[in-house]
Design an enzyme around this catalytic site. Structure first.
Site, mmCIF file in Angstrom:
data_model
loop_
_atom_site.group_PDB
_atom_site.id
_atom_site.type_symbol
_atom_site.label_atom_id
_atom_site.label_comp_id
_atom_site.label_asym_id
_atom_site.label_seq_id
_atom_site.Cartn_x
_atom_site.Cartn_y
_atom_site.Cartn_z
ATOM 1 N N GLY A 1 -1.490 -6.934 -8.023
ATOM 2 C CA GLY A 1 -1.694 -8.239 -8.494
ATOM 3 C C GLY A 1 -0.164 -8.866 -8.993
ATOM 4 N N CYS B 1 -0.619 -0.444 -7.347
ATOM 5 C CA CYS B 1 0.242 -1.290 -8.115
ATOM 6 C C CYS B 1 -0.013 -1.879 -9.402
ATOM 7 C CB CYS B 1 0.790 -2.624 -7.314
ATOM 8 S SG CYS B 1 1.692 -1.873 -5.870
ATOM 9 N N TYR B 2 -0.381 -3.010 -9.908
ATOM 10 C CA TYR B 2 -0.977 -3.629 -10.779
ATOM 11 C C TYR B 2 -2.251 -2.666 -11.366
ATOM 12 C CZ TYR B 2 -2.845 -7.037 -14.563
ATOM 13 O OH TYR B 2 -3.081 -7.549 -15.477
ATOM 14 N N HIS C 1 1.903 -0.237 -2.209
ATOM 15 C CA HIS C 1 0.944 -0.636 -1.339
ATOM 16 C C HIS C 1 0.475 0.124 -0.075
ATOM 17 C CE1 HIS C 1 0.181 -4.344 -3.475
ATOM 18 N NE2 HIS C 1 1.557 -4.548 -3.599
ATOM 19 N N GLU D 1 -2.048 0.119 1.732
ATOM 20 C CA GLU D 1 -2.748 -0.482 2.711
ATOM 21 C C GLU D 1 -1.867 -1.413 3.668
ATOM 22 O OE1 GLU D 1 -2.484 -3.465 -1.016
ATOM 23 O OE2 GLU D 1 -2.268 -1.308 -0.558
ATOM 24 N N ASP E 1 -19.821 -16.888 15.866
ATOM 25 C CA ASP E 1 -20.173 -16.350 14.523
ATOM 26 C C ASP E 1 -21.710 -16.930 14.275
ATOM 27 O OD1 ASP E 1 -17.722 -15.699 13.821
ATOM 28 O OD2 ASP E 1 -17.228 -17.671 13.092
ATOM 29 N N LYS F 1 -13.649 -11.550 11.255
ATOM 30 C CA LYS F 1 -14.048 -11.776 12.634
ATOM 31 C C LYS F 1 -14.149 -10.647 13.377
ATOM 32 C CE LYS F 1 -14.178 -15.760 14.276
ATOM 33 N NZ LYS F 1 -15.080 -16.703 14.715
#
Length: 514
Positions: free
Chosen positions: A55, A82-83, A171, A173, A229, A370
């Site tokens: 964050g 991180c945060y 990070h 990710e 969708d 998606k």
């Protein structure tokens, strides 16, 4: 729902959604929840592991998101990023310090001690990671071991193996972190010992069962646009409740060239569903007359759709629900999470719905990205041309005609966009890109056609690469293809004398212009 479930607490990072994606790609179900979600609420979700996101805030500042210590009492493995690492360190007795300069970008992390996160990674050398932080942990909490450091950060990773609490100041990710995916999978499968039981087949089984239980003996109105969708949502509900599903296709006058007839033809030809076709062009276009502001357009369109669905519901016995093909990115971008994240825009099927709506919402795909919906479509055996159909916004061409929406401007855009679709398909690029379309700009420019001066409309081409629409980059189409599209539009569409190509990524831009 699968047994393994990771709850991600969002503290405002721009890449929180990437955490969810990486976890799901590993075969484990994950959900993102706002940092204001309390430990009691999280406990009710029955998580098998928790991840605290990064964050932008500084721990301890007045408006900074806070940590609920009750999360620690849930006794499930926790990973702080991180945060999230700083919050864990603060609440567990560590010491933080505010850095004089913010560290953002690549760094080489050296492994300092064994850790479940490092399993299968060569610890003899360093690994490239992506940093983004201001504060840092100076002294780790009691019971924690420093497991990684960089040349500028002594405490880059810490772990308490006994309590299964891990934290990293980078990070994992993002793809910039070379071993980040392995680290996340190690947290899931080595530290938390989760079972990878999140598959599209398991999703189909669970959602069909859940929808059948929720609906009971009542009826459902399904807003069917013909896109992947809403079509997937309809097929899932058809499996769950059969002929008590009533699909409504509304021609709102904002569709692409020939789209209404095409959609009706393939829906009726491929699926055994109750389908009602409502022609409502006049209702939508009359209400959009003179409206230029994008959010107002979306809300007007959303209200008009709901009016129609309410009208159709009154014709049916026990029609209490409205089903939509809402996806996770729609929810994330449209609804304020009451934390540090912001509302980007109102989707007509999320933020644009009126408060007075009589029907209860049912959204089978609300937690999917998606590409996951495409995998569900393939699991359901749906035709390839539906599985790979480009996304089309619910408000239709109203948000691709910038400024006022008129029948004349819609007609110009339809012809230009049809050329874009033809050329992308004929060149083989349709399947290579996420989305491609034309946008009619609210301005005119001077041109020369033949020996005469023209003063006509400008069309922008928007073609992007993406995975889930949370981020996107402009597609590097071959110059000759762009040139051919431009030439055809200018020569074949009366009223256009200039074509431009949008080279803006998301963020900072959005995929749609409005």
């Amino acid at each position: 729902m699968p047994h393994s479930k990771v709850v991600i607490i969002d503290y405002g990072s721009q890449v929180t959604q990437l955490i969810a994606r990486r976890v799901r790609e590993a075969g484990v179900y994950s959900e993102i929840h706002s940092c204001v979600t309390g430990a009691t609420e999280v406990a009710a979700m029955k998580p098998t592991a928790i991840i605290l996101s990064g964050g932008p805030a500084s721990v301890g500042e007045e408006a900074a998101p806070v940590f609920d210590p009750g999360l620690l009492a849930l006794n499930v493995p926790i990973l702080g990023i991180c945060y999230g690492m700083q919050l864990l360190a603060q609440h567990l007795g560590g010491e933080l310090v505010i850095s004089l300069t913010r560290e953002y970008g690549p760094a080489d992390m050296h492994f300092k001690a064994p850790c479940a996160l490092w399993d299968g990674i060569s610890v003899a050398s360093s690994t490239r990671v992506w940093m983004s932080h201001g504060d840092k942990v100076l002294v780790p909490p009691p019971g924690f071991v420093v497991t990684g450091s960089t040349s500028t950060l002594e405490v880059a990773a810490i772990a308490d193996e006994n309590r299964k609490i891990y934290a990293v100041q980078f990070h994992p990710e993002v793809h910039h972190s070379a071993d980040g995916d392995r680290m996340l999978r190690n947290f899931l499968f080595r530290a938390a010992r989760l079972v990878p039981d999140w598959t599209m087949a398991s999703f189909v089984d669970s959602v069909v069962r859940e929808m059948a239980e929720r609906v009971g003996d009542r009826h459902v109105i399904c807003a069917l646009s013909g896109g992947i969708d809403s079509t997937v949502a309809a097929v899932l509900l058809n499996r769950a409740i059969g002929n008590r599903l009533h699909c409504i296709f509304v021609d709102n006058g904002l569709l692409r060239l020939g789209e209404g007839k095409e959609i009706i033809a393939y829906l009726c030809g491929h699926f055994d569903i109750n389908l009602t076709f409502v022609q409502a062009q006049e209702r939508f276009l009359s209400r959009l007359k003179g409206v230029k502001e994008p959010e107002q357009k979306r809300k007007i369109i959303g209200r008009a759709f709901i009016e129609i669905f309410d009208e159709e519901a009154r014709k049916l016995p026990k029609a209490d629900f409205l089903a939509q093909g809402t996806l996770y990115p729609d929810v994330i971008e449209s609804v304020s999470r009451k934390g540090p994240s912001a509302v980007i825009k109102s989707h007509h099927n999320v933020g644009g719905l009126p408060e007075t709506m009589k029907l209860k919402l049912i959204e089978p795909l609300r937690e999917l990205f998606k590409d996951e919906v495409r995998r569900v479509a393939a699991e359901l055996g749906m035709p390839d041309f539906i599985v790979h159909r480009h996304p089309f916004p619910g408000p239709g061409l109203a948000i691709r005609v910038l400024g006022e929406v008129t029948e004349e401007r819609l007609a110009v855009l339809r012809r230009a966009d049809d050329i874009v679709q033809q050329e992308l398909r004929d060149s083989g690029w349709y399947r290579k890109v996420w989305q491609g379309f034309a946008v009619l700009l609210p301005l005119r420019t001077v041109g020369v056609m033949g020996d005469g001066r023209t003063y006509e409309h400008v069309v922008a081409l928007r073609v992007v690469d993406s995975v889930d629409a949370m981020t996107a980059d402009w597609a590097r189409l071959p110059p000759e293809l762009i040139g051919r599209i431009s030439s055809r539009i200018i020569n074949e569409v009366k009223g256009i004398n200039r074509v431009v190509y949008d080279v803006s990524p998301k963020p900072p831009s959005t995929i749609e212009w409005e």
